[in-house]
Design a protein around this motif. Structure first.
Motif, PDB file in Angstrom:
ATOM      1  N   GLU A  50      31.715  48.141  25.322  1.00 23.64           N
ATOM      2  CA  GLU A  50      30.589  47.569  26.052  1.00 23.64           C
ATOM      3  C   GLU A  50      31.123  46.885  27.313  1.00 23.64           C
ATOM      4  OE1 GLU A  50      28.094  46.646  21.948  1.00 23.64           O
ATOM      5  OE2 GLU A  50      28.982  45.001  23.094  1.00 23.64           O
ATOM      6  N   LEU A  51      30.393  47.044  28.403  1.00 21.43           N
ATOM      7  CA  LEU A  51      30.855  46.514  29.688  1.00 21.43           C
ATOM      8  C   LEU A  51      29.760  45.708  30.356  1.00 21.43           C
ATOM      9  CD1 LEU A  51      31.774  49.859  29.546  1.00 21.43           C
ATOM     10  CD2 LEU A  51      33.358  48.931  31.231  1.00 21.43           C
ATOM     11  N   ASN A  52      30.193  44.853  31.288  1.00 23.37           N
ATOM     12  CA  ASN A  52      29.276  44.085  32.119  1.00 23.37           C
ATOM     13  C   ASN A  52      29.204  44.695  33.509  1.00 23.37           C
ATOM     14  OD1 ASN A  52      28.523  41.428  30.584  1.00 23.37           O
ATOM     15  ND2 ASN A  52      30.698  41.766  30.189  1.00 23.37           N
ATOM     16  N   LEU A  53      28.083  44.470  34.180  1.00 28.70           N
ATOM     17  CA  LEU A  53      27.894  44.899  35.555  1.00 28.70           C
ATOM     18  C   LEU A  53      27.846  43.681  36.463  1.00 28.70           C
ATOM     19  CD1 LEU A  53      25.084  47.569  35.054  1.00 28.70           C
ATOM     20  CD2 LEU A  53      27.504  48.002  35.431  1.00 28.70           C
ATOM     21  N   VAL A  54      28.583  43.743  37.559  1.00 26.00           N
ATOM     22  CA  VAL A  54      28.544  42.674  38.557  1.00 26.00           C
ATOM     23  C   VAL A  54      28.356  43.299  39.929  1.00 26.00           C
ATOM     24  CG1 VAL A  54      30.004  41.116  37.212  1.00 26.00           C
ATOM     25  CG2 VAL A  54      31.059  42.669  38.870  1.00 26.00           C
ATOM     26  N   GLY A  55      27.925  42.465  40.876  1.00 24.87           N
ATOM     27  CA  GLY A  55      27.843  42.883  42.262  1.00 24.87           C
ATOM     28  C   GLY A  55      29.150  42.622  42.976  1.00 24.87           C
ATOM     29  N   ALA A  56      29.141  42.784  44.307  1.00 24.75           N
ATOM     30  CA  ALA A  56      30.351  42.592  45.104  1.00 24.75           C
ATOM     31  C   ALA A  56      30.857  41.166  45.032  1.00 24.75           C
ATOM     32  CB  ALA A  56      30.078  42.985  46.554  1.00 24.75           C
ATOM     33  N   ASP A  57      29.968  40.220  44.700  1.00 24.73           N
ATOM     34  CA  ASP A  57      30.343  38.812  44.609  1.00 24.73           C
ATOM     35  C   ASP A  57      30.758  38.382  43.211  1.00 24.73           C
ATOM     36  OD1 ASP A  57      27.906  39.077  43.397  1.00 24.73           O
ATOM     37  OD2 ASP A  57      26.868  37.567  44.610  1.00 24.73           O
ATOM     38  N   THR A 119      28.193  53.218  44.108  1.00 23.19           N
ATOM     39  CA  THR A 119      27.193  53.829  44.995  1.00 23.19           C
ATOM     40  C   THR A 119      25.859  53.110  44.927  1.00 23.19           C
ATOM     41  OG1 THR A 119      26.397  55.451  43.363  1.00 23.19           O
ATOM     42  CG2 THR A 119      28.308  56.085  44.712  1.00 23.19           C
ATOM     43  N   VAL A 120      25.628  52.320  43.862  1.00 19.47           N
ATOM     44  CA  VAL A 120      24.380  51.554  43.762  1.00 19.47           C
ATOM     45  C   VAL A 120      24.669  50.048  43.809  1.00 19.47           C
ATOM     46  CG1 VAL A 120      23.139  53.372  42.537  1.00 19.47           C
ATOM     47  CG2 VAL A 120      24.412  51.660  41.223  1.00 19.47           C
ATOM     48  N   GLY A 121      25.855  49.699  44.307  1.00 20.47           N
ATOM     49  CA  GLY A 121      26.160  48.297  44.540  1.00 20.47           C
ATOM     50  C   GLY A 121      26.600  47.514  43.332  1.00 20.47           C
ATOM     51  N   ALA A 122      27.229  48.171  42.351  1.00 22.18           N
ATOM     52  CA  ALA A 122      27.663  47.484  41.135  1.00 22.18           C
ATOM     53  C   ALA A 122      29.116  47.819  40.822  1.00 22.18           C
ATOM     54  CB  ALA A 122      26.771  47.851  39.952  1.00 22.18           C
ATOM     55  N   ARG A 123      29.734  46.959  40.002  1.00 22.79           N
ATOM     56  CA  ARG A 123      31.076  47.186  39.492  1.00 22.79           C
ATOM     57  C   ARG A 123      31.081  46.927  37.992  1.00 22.79           C
ATOM     58  NH1 ARG A 123      35.103  43.535  42.952  1.00 22.79           N
ATOM     59  NH2 ARG A 123      33.388  42.038  42.762  1.00 22.79           N
ATOM     60  N   LEU A 124      32.042  47.523  37.296  1.00 26.23           N
ATOM     61  CA  LEU A 124      32.160  47.384  35.845  1.00 26.23           C
ATOM     62  C   LEU A 124      33.236  46.353  35.509  1.00 26.23           C
ATOM     63  CD1 LEU A 124      32.151  51.147  34.760  1.00 26.23           C
ATOM     64  CD2 LEU A 124      30.209  49.642  35.091  1.00 26.23           C
ATOM     65  N   VAL A 125      32.972  45.558  34.463  1.00 25.24           N
ATOM     66  CA  VAL A 125      33.949  44.573  33.996  1.00 25.24           C
ATOM     67  C   VAL A 125      34.040  44.654  32.479  1.00 25.24           C
ATOM     68  CG1 VAL A 125      34.720  42.183  34.065  1.00 25.24           C
ATOM     69  CG2 VAL A 125      33.184  43.027  35.850  1.00 25.24           C
ATOM     70  N   MET A 126      35.258  44.844  31.967  1.00 25.15           N
ATOM     71  CA  MET A 126      35.505  44.800  30.528  1.00 25.15           C
ATOM     72  C   MET A 126      35.960  43.390  30.166  1.00 25.15           C
ATOM     73  SD  MET A 126      37.447  48.394  29.597  1.00 25.15           S
ATOM     74  CE  MET A 126      38.909  47.974  30.550  1.00 25.15           C
ATOM     75  N   VAL A 127      35.074  42.597  29.610  1.00 22.87           N
ATOM     76  CA  VAL A 127      35.396  41.227  29.246  1.00 22.87           C
ATOM     77  C   VAL A 127      34.457  40.801  28.133  1.00 22.87           C
ATOM     78  CG1 VAL A 127      33.856  40.226  30.998  1.00 22.87           C
ATOM     79  CG2 VAL A 127      35.832  38.903  30.182  1.00 22.87           C
ATOM     80  N   GLY A 128      34.913  39.924  27.246  1.00 18.12           N
ATOM     81  CA  GLY A 128      34.100  39.554  26.089  1.00 18.12           C
ATOM     82  C   GLY A 128      32.791  38.887  26.469  1.00 18.12           C
ATOM     83  N   LEU A 338      36.253  42.577  17.917  1.00 22.23           N
ATOM     84  CA  LEU A 338      37.040  42.371  19.129  1.00 22.23           C
ATOM     85  C   LEU A 338      36.182  42.349  20.391  1.00 22.23           C
ATOM     86  CD1 LEU A 338      40.224  44.524  18.507  1.00 22.23           C
ATOM     87  CD2 LEU A 338      39.917  42.066  18.252  1.00 22.23           C
ATOM     88  N   PRO A 339      36.571  41.533  21.372  1.00 19.81           N
ATOM     89  CA  PRO A 339      35.904  41.560  22.670  1.00 19.81           C
ATOM     90  C   PRO A 339      36.316  42.782  23.479  1.00 19.81           C
ATOM     91  CG  PRO A 339      37.794  40.113  22.774  1.00 19.81           C
ATOM     92  CD  PRO A 339      37.679  40.566  21.344  1.00 19.81           C
ATOM     93  N   ALA A 340      35.556  43.080  24.513  1.00 16.92           N
ATOM     94  CA  ALA A 340      35.960  44.118  25.450  1.00 16.92           C
ATOM     95  C   ALA A 340      37.138  43.630  26.285  1.00 16.92           C
ATOM     96  CB  ALA A 340      34.792  44.480  26.362  1.00 16.92           C
ATOM     97  N   GLY A 341      37.963  44.598  26.747  1.00 18.51           N
ATOM     98  CA  GLY A 341      39.027  44.335  27.699  1.00 18.51           C
ATOM     99  C   GLY A 341      40.269  43.694  27.092  1.00 18.51           C
ATOM    100  N   PRO A 342      41.101  43.117  27.970  1.00 14.72           N
ATOM    101  CA  PRO A 342      40.951  43.091  29.425  1.00 14.72           C
ATOM    102  C   PRO A 342      41.228  44.432  30.116  1.00 14.72           C
ATOM    103  CG  PRO A 342      42.268  41.229  28.681  1.00 14.72           C
ATOM    104  CD  PRO A 342      42.162  42.180  27.535  1.00 14.72           C
ATOM    105  N   THR A 343      42.138  45.252  29.566  1.00 18.14           N
ATOM    106  CA  THR A 343      42.491  46.531  30.176  1.00 18.14           C
ATOM    107  C   THR A 343      42.435  47.619  29.109  1.00 18.14           C
ATOM    108  OG1 THR A 343      44.856  46.353  29.674  1.00 18.14           O
ATOM    109  CG2 THR A 343      44.096  45.360  31.752  1.00 18.14           C
TER     110      THR A 343
END
Length: 492
Positions: A50-57, A119-128, A338-343
């Motif tokens: 499972e992943l989180n979505l964040v913007g450029a900030d 392409t739609v202004g988002a990034r993926l983050v693997m973190v708990g 277990l949490p997602a991530g870090p790598t």
């Protein structure tokens, strides 16, 4: 609970019919166990992230529908929150394809998804737990669009009859209420699956329960929630509270929670499915048209839809799974602690440790669960979630021992042995379990890195807590893409 369901209102008749169908499914499952109808010749392992979505900030991005459309891959699906996605990595034999094959496959899928998300202004983050998540981000508007989530939300609160209270005491204290289940969306996990024969299931499930605390201590990656520094793996208490259908009066009566460690070692996979029917009222009483007994009589394999749907609304930290693949039924253990991530490197090291250690414990002449109380295993889980790799955990023959000492002296050699029994040679095992070894030597994991980095940012730049969390998250994303194990990450 990945099944799509319609938006509707349930009646008393729906619940009565569902209870009957649940019993019919359980009877059919028992018959299948007696007749040895399960696929156990080609055991496979699987993985969900499972992943989180964040913007450029690095702030939460409520864009999962747009990102999913951009990715256009059936391996990806929505999760509870609009800032979540999940990838189901195709199952495989544990030793298929050579040492790097699984890592290459997973990284390629994640990199493709990252490119499409941008392409739609988002990034993926693997973190708990996404560090920049604020309480204002968690509300009804954050629920994903699929009707199943709103329906699940409505049923949880209909059972509770009152708002959720969330309390976690760590370095800081969190006291808050929620009027939706969306705080659950803050909890993003890695889920390891292992297919086993029904005869071996109890041993593997018991072994997974026995080591759950050790897993969490080694891999803790969720120290912040709503700007507060709490447990090393805050995901554990948050998830337990965010889906609790019990008001306070029901809790004190001893009614079991739906997020559940369990209460005993088991002797059969049937024990767990039978507990599902005996202890837990249906949240989503949707009946399938298939008659499981009739399907068996015709020589076919039933889907057991009611049994699997009910199982999907009971959140065991190690969950039994029944599924039909290529026309053959199987059972597996789904490891959910277990949490997602870090790598990706860290995730696969966690997987190697889990798969190897459970195999070795199952093979022991005197199993660990015959020498350890169930309550001790449960206490280990919560102690590990609170203190992470700094925890003292109980282990038979050693008493209470620091996690690094327990792993280096006792459990890591067992994990090597279990992987060797599974056909994995030393050249493959050493790099994976070497990551676990170095986490213990350095006493560093994702939670430690996050906490130290935020403190340094606060001390050296005098940033506010949220700004420090935001900058830390940006650094986290950069290191995540480098795929260097988290114990090697510098505190900038």
């Amino acid at each position: 609970m990945g099944r799509d369901v319609p938006a509707l209102v349930f009646t008393r008749e729906d619940r009565r019919r569902y209870r009957i169908k649940m019993q019919e499914c359980l009877d059919a499952f028992a018959q299948m166990l007696r007749e040895s109808r399960f696929d156990s010749d080609r055991p496979r392992v699987g993985l969900e992230i499972e992943l989180n979505l964040v913007g450029a900030d690095a702030e939460p991005a409520m864009r999962n529908s747009d990102v999913l459309e951009a990715i256009a891959d059936p391996s990806w699906s929505t999760e509870l929150g609009r800032f979540n996605l999940e990838i189901n990595v195709p199952p495989r034999r544990l030793t298929a394809g050579g040492p790097d094959a699984w890592e290459v496959e997973i990284r390629a899928a994640l990199n493709h998804a990252e490119d499409r998300a941008r392409t739609v202004g988002a990034r993926l983050v693997m973190v708990g737990i996404l560090p920049t998540l604020r309480q204002a981000d968690i509300g009804m508007a954050a629920l994903s669009e699929n009707p199943r989530y709103r329906l699940l939300n409505d049923q949880v609160f209909a059972a509770r009859g009152e708002d959720l209270r969330i309390e976690v005491d760590g370095v800081d204290r969190l006291r808050t209420y929620a009027d939706t289940i969306t705080p659950e969306a803050a909890c993003t996990s890695t889920q390891f699956h292992i297919q086993v024969s029904p005869e071996d299931f109890a041993g593997y499930w018991n072994a997974a329960q026995a080591i759950a605390g050790v897993q969490v201590a080694l891999a803790a990656n969720s120290p912040f929630l709503f700007g507060k520094e709490l447990w090393h793996e805050t995901r554990i208490p948050l998830f337990e509270q965010a889906t609790d259908t019990r008001p306070e009066e029901i809790k004190v009566q001893g009614v079991r929670p739906r997020v559940w460690f369990g209460e005993r070692w088991v002797t059969s996979v049937f024990d767990l499915f039978e507990e599902n029917l005996r202890y837990f009222p249906a949240l989503l009483p949707l009946c399938d048209e298939q008659d499981p007994a009739e399907t068996l009589d015709q020589g076919d394999i039933p889907e057991l839809a009611e049994l699997t749907l009910q199982n999907g609304t009971i959140y065991r930290w190690n969950r039994p799974v029944y599924a039909v693949a290529d026309g053959r039924p199987h059972v597996r253990v789904e490891n959910r602690v277990l949490p997602a991530g870090p790598t990706v490197a860290d995730i696969l090291a966690n997987g190697a440790f889990y798969y190897g250690l459970t195999r070795a414990l199952v093979e022991e002449d005197r199993p660990v669960w015959s020498r350890m109380s169930f309550s001790a295993a449960e206490e280990n889980l919560h102690t590990a979630a609170r203190h992470g790799i700094e925890a003292l955990l109980y282990w038979p023959g050693m008493g209470e021992v620091p996690v690094p000492e327990l792993v280096l002296r006792r459990l890591l050699p067992l994990a090597h042995r279990g992987l060797e029994l599974s056909g994995m040679d030393a050249a493959w095992r050493e790099p994976l379990l070497g990551i676990i070894e170095q986490r213990c030597v350095t006493a560093r994991n994702g939670a430690v890195w996050q906490k130290e980095t935020v403190r340094k940012l606060e001390d050296t730049t005098h940033a506010s807590r949220h700004e420090a969390l935001r900058r830390m998250t940006e650094l986290y994303i950069d290191y995540m893409h480098l795929n260097a194990p988290v114990h090697t990450w510098p505190v900038d």
